[in-house]
Design a protein around this motif. Structure first.
Motif, PDB file in Angstrom:
ATOM      1  N   UNK A 144     -39.121 141.347 -71.311  1.00 23.40           N
ATOM      2  CA  UNK A 144     -39.088 139.900 -71.284  1.00 23.40           C
ATOM      3  C   UNK A 144     -40.340 139.302 -71.914  1.00 23.40           C
ATOM      4  N   UNK A 145     -40.237 138.032 -72.205  1.00 20.31           N
ATOM      5  CA  UNK A 145     -41.323 137.265 -72.807  1.00 20.31           C
ATOM      6  C   UNK A 145     -41.779 136.190 -71.820  1.00 20.31           C
ATOM      7  N   UNK A 146     -42.994 136.282 -71.251  1.00 19.59           N
ATOM      8  CA  UNK A 146     -44.104 137.133 -71.678  1.00 19.59           C
ATOM      9  C   UNK A 146     -44.474 138.267 -70.722  1.00 19.59           C
ATOM     10  N   UNK A 147     -43.764 138.407 -69.583  1.00 24.17           N
ATOM     11  CA  UNK A 147     -44.231 139.306 -68.527  1.00 24.17           C
ATOM     12  C   UNK A 147     -43.765 140.748 -68.693  1.00 24.17           C
ATOM     13  N   UNK A 148     -42.980 141.006 -69.745  1.00 20.77           N
ATOM     14  CA  UNK A 148     -42.582 142.373 -70.071  1.00 20.77           C
ATOM     15  C   UNK A 148     -41.842 143.064 -68.932  1.00 20.77           C
ATOM     16  N   UNK A 149     -40.986 142.295 -68.244  1.00 16.84           N
ATOM     17  CA  UNK A 149     -40.106 142.903 -67.254  1.00 16.84           C
ATOM     18  C   UNK A 149     -39.033 143.720 -67.975  1.00 16.84           C
ATOM     19  N   UNK A 150     -38.547 144.748 -67.293  1.00 20.86           N
ATOM     20  CA  UNK A 150     -37.528 145.629 -67.870  1.00 20.86           C
ATOM     21  C   UNK A 150     -36.245 145.539 -67.046  1.00 20.86           C
ATOM     22  N   UNK A 151     -35.159 145.258 -67.734  1.00 15.99           N
ATOM     23  CA  UNK A 151     -33.839 145.247 -67.107  1.00 15.99           C
ATOM     24  C   UNK A 151     -33.063 146.482 -67.530  1.00 15.99           C
ATOM     25  N   UNK A 152     -32.367 147.079 -66.597  1.00 17.77           N
ATOM     26  CA  UNK A 152     -31.484 148.200 -66.907  1.00 17.77           C
ATOM     27  C   UNK A 152     -30.243 147.628 -67.593  1.00 17.77           C
ATOM     28  N   UNK A 153     -30.267 147.632 -68.913  1.00 20.65           N
ATOM     29  CA  UNK A 153     -29.203 146.979 -69.685  1.00 20.65           C
ATOM     30  C   UNK A 153     -27.853 147.628 -69.434  1.00 20.65           C
ATOM     31  N   UNK A 154     -27.821 148.952 -69.370  1.00 20.69           N
ATOM     32  CA  UNK A 154     -26.559 149.638 -69.126  1.00 20.69           C
ATOM     33  C   UNK A 154     -25.939 149.264 -67.792  1.00 20.69           C
ATOM     34  N   UNK A 155     -26.774 149.193 -66.759  1.00 25.14           N
ATOM     35  CA  UNK A 155     -26.265 148.849 -65.428  1.00 25.14           C
ATOM     36  C   UNK A 155     -25.749 147.416 -65.397  1.00 25.14           C
ATOM     37  N   UNK A 156     -26.491 146.489 -66.026  1.00 28.44           N
ATOM     38  CA  UNK A 156     -26.051 145.091 -66.065  1.00 28.44           C
ATOM     39  C   UNK A 156     -24.761 144.970 -66.856  1.00 28.44           C
ATOM     40  N   UNK A 157     -24.681 145.663 -67.991  1.00 26.53           N
ATOM     41  CA  UNK A 157     -23.475 145.587 -68.816  1.00 26.53           C
ATOM     42  C   UNK A 157     -22.253 146.133 -68.079  1.00 26.53           C
ATOM     43  N   UNK A 158     -22.430 147.220 -67.348  1.00 22.97           N
ATOM     44  CA  UNK A 158     -21.319 147.776 -66.577  1.00 22.97           C
ATOM     45  C   UNK A 158     -20.867 146.806 -65.488  1.00 22.97           C
ATOM     46  N   UNK A 159     -21.845 146.214 -64.811  1.00 22.13           N
ATOM     47  CA  UNK A 159     -21.530 145.219 -63.784  1.00 22.13           C
ATOM     48  C   UNK A 159     -20.817 144.025 -64.409  1.00 22.13           C
ATOM     49  N   UNK A 160     -21.279 143.586 -65.590  1.00 23.62           N
ATOM     50  CA  UNK A 160     -20.667 142.443 -66.262  1.00 23.62           C
ATOM     51  C   UNK A 160     -19.219 142.731 -66.637  1.00 23.62           C
ATOM     52  N   UNK A 161     -18.958 143.930 -67.150  1.00 20.93           N
ATOM     53  CA  UNK A 161     -17.577 144.285 -67.519  1.00 20.93           C
ATOM     54  C   UNK A 161     -16.658 144.265 -66.307  1.00 20.93           C
ATOM     55  N   UNK A 162     -17.169 144.726 -65.182  1.00 17.23           N
ATOM     56  CA  UNK A 162     -16.355 144.724 -63.961  1.00 17.23           C
ATOM     57  C   UNK A 162     -15.964 143.316 -63.552  1.00 17.23           C
ATOM     58  N   UNK A 163     -16.752 142.330 -63.975  1.00 12.77           N
ATOM     59  CA  UNK A 163     -16.483 140.932 -63.627  1.00 12.77           C
ATOM     60  C   UNK A 163     -16.038 140.114 -64.840  1.00 12.77           C
ATOM     61  N   UNK A 164     -15.648 140.812 -65.923  1.00 12.18           N
ATOM     62  CA  UNK A 164     -15.143 140.165 -67.146  1.00 12.18           C
ATOM     63  C   UNK A 164     -16.157 139.181 -67.733  1.00 12.18           C
ATOM     64  N   UNK A 165     -17.425 139.583 -67.728  1.00  7.29           N
ATOM     65  CA  UNK A 165     -18.499 138.762 -68.278  1.00  7.29           C
ATOM     66  C   UNK A 165     -19.058 139.413 -69.537  1.00  7.29           C
ATOM     67  N   UNK A 166     -19.582 138.586 -70.431  1.00 14.77           N
ATOM     68  CA  UNK A 166     -20.289 139.087 -71.595  1.00 14.77           C
ATOM     69  C   UNK A 166     -21.743 139.382 -71.237  1.00 14.77           C
ATOM     70  N   UNK A 167     -22.312 140.387 -71.874  1.00 12.77           N
ATOM     71  CA  UNK A 167     -23.742 140.680 -71.744  1.00 12.77           C
ATOM     72  C   UNK A 167     -24.404 140.387 -73.083  1.00 12.77           C
ATOM     73  N   UNK A 168     -25.366 139.480 -73.053  1.00 12.31           N
ATOM     74  CA  UNK A 168     -26.076 139.043 -74.256  1.00 12.31           C
ATOM     75  C   UNK A 168     -27.538 139.425 -74.096  1.00 12.31           C
TER      76      UNK A 168
END
Length: 385
Positions: A144-168
């Motif tokens: 992230x900008x600027x605190x450089x947090x890290x998100x598990x993109x794969x986990x979020x994307x899988x969760x999003x698909x389960x709820x019919x959401x787009x991951x951007x």
């Protein structure tokens, strides 16, 4: 094809008509048609330009998408992506995003009827409760900008698909050299290409790609309808910059590690944010989903030390609002890149007045550390005096 090779030979990397190894700059607004409605693939340069197409094909290839899109700025690309949604739609957005994205959301998109919920996407427990029936997408940065947090993109994307959401995913900090969100499950990836992809502080541009043909068709329609496209000269400069992305990112990271090692041991520095540190809460996720930790560093000075006095005392490192360039750039997010965010919201996200964001460039690491040393000594002496 390996990344460094793809940056040079991906997309449309040469002119087939002449054999030129650099795609020409097609400085034209329109194209001759042999018959009504019969053209050679281009009719008007807002709709398509051969030089822009070359860089669009390149971002498609290096991110693993099906089609790429080049915009006049990262913000123009972000606005176009949000234009996929309609009045009343709801989007979950990360709590630590570029200040311009915050401004776009709160000053423009909300007024047009989109709704948003801000969560810390690096904490998966916060995402589920934010979903409502109108939710259509999750928008995040990692790092992230600027605190450089890290998100598990794969986990979020899988969760999003389960709820019919787009991951951007805004992949500006990591770049496709280190991280490819589409391969991790994301649907759309965007870049402020003014930063690492261009790499030389000489253009403003945005790039977008997707791995979904239907979404690509919608983005292409919106790109043409809204018209925030990248011009041919900047398209050429951007493609040239991307060719050296791999070697530049290696050098950025090498210098960043040297700078971080220095900062974590300095008495004037209270906290260092860098995913490459084992103490960083997102270190293991970053190590798993990315090929490197990048060249961005953030740090907080200890209470009583002036971030303004520090950055203004730097001599080699340039005080400027950007990042990802060959020269090292420094700024204070609270009053510069994220100054449009109200103080209460900034502090809630963890952006303190003492926070400094440093884009580590390609200078000799010893010179960078010498510059940091003299500036830190200056602010420390002022407090002691």
């Amino acid at each position: 094809m390996k990344a460094k090779t793809a940056f040079i030979h991906g997309g449309i990397s040469r002119d087939e008509a002449t054999g030129a190894v650099s795609v020409p700059i097609y400085q034209t607004s329109t194209y001759k048609q042999d018959k009504v409605g019969v053209d050679k693939g281009f009719e008007y340069s807002r709709s398509g330009n051969p030089t822009r197409l070359a860089v669009e094909e390149l971002i498609k290839d290096i991110e693993g998408g099906v089609k790429g899109f080049a915009f006049a700025s990262g913000s123009a690309g972000t606005h176009t992506i949000f234009s996929l949604f309609s009045q009343g739609d709801h989007i979950i957005v990360g709590d630590d995003v570029y200040g311009g994205t915050y401004r776009l959301i709160n000053s423009v998109l909300k007024r047009l009827g989109l709704t948003f919920t801000v969560v810390d996407t690096s904490n998966p427990d916060e995402i589920g409760p934010a979903i409502i029936p109108e939710t259509k997408a999750i928008f995040l940065e990692s790092p992230t900008n600027p605190l450089l947090k890290i998100t598990d993109i794969g986990a979020v994307a899988e969760f999003a698909r389960e709820h019919s959401l787009l991951t951007i995913v805004d992949n500006t900090f990591a770049t496709p050299y280190h991280q490819r969100p589409l391969e991790l499950g994301a649907d759309i990836v965007l870049h402020s290409a003014s930063k690492y992809l261009g790499g030389h502080s000489d253009l403003v541009a945005g790039l977008v790609t997707t791995n979904d043909l239907e979404i690509a068709e919608q983005i292409g329609y919106l790109q043409n309808a809204i018209g925030g496209i990248l011009g041919p000269q900047d398209s050429w400069i951007l493609q040239r910059g991307i060719k050296t992305l791999g070697i530049r990112m290696d050098a950025h990271e090498e210098n960043a590690h040297a700078v971080v090692d220095y900062l974590v041991n300095h008495d004037a520095v209270d906290k260092v944010y860098y995913p490459g540190l084992q103490s960083h809460p997102g270190h293991e996720v970053a190590k798993r989903q990315a090929g490197g930790f990048g060249g961005m560093v953030a740090f907080e000075l200890k209470d009583g030390l002036s971030a303004t006095a520090f950055v203004e005392k730097l001599g080699l490192i340039t005080l400027a609002e950007s990042l990802g360039a060959v020269e090292s750039l420094v700024e204070i997010p609270a009053v510069m890149t994220h100054g449009s965010i109200p103080k209460a919201d900034r502090e809630k996200a963890g952006i303190k007045d003492e926070l400094v964001r440093l884009s580590v460039g390609l200078e000799d690491a010893e010179d960078l550390i010498d510059d940091l040393e003299q500036a830190l000594a200056h602010v420390s002496v002022r407090v002691e005096g």
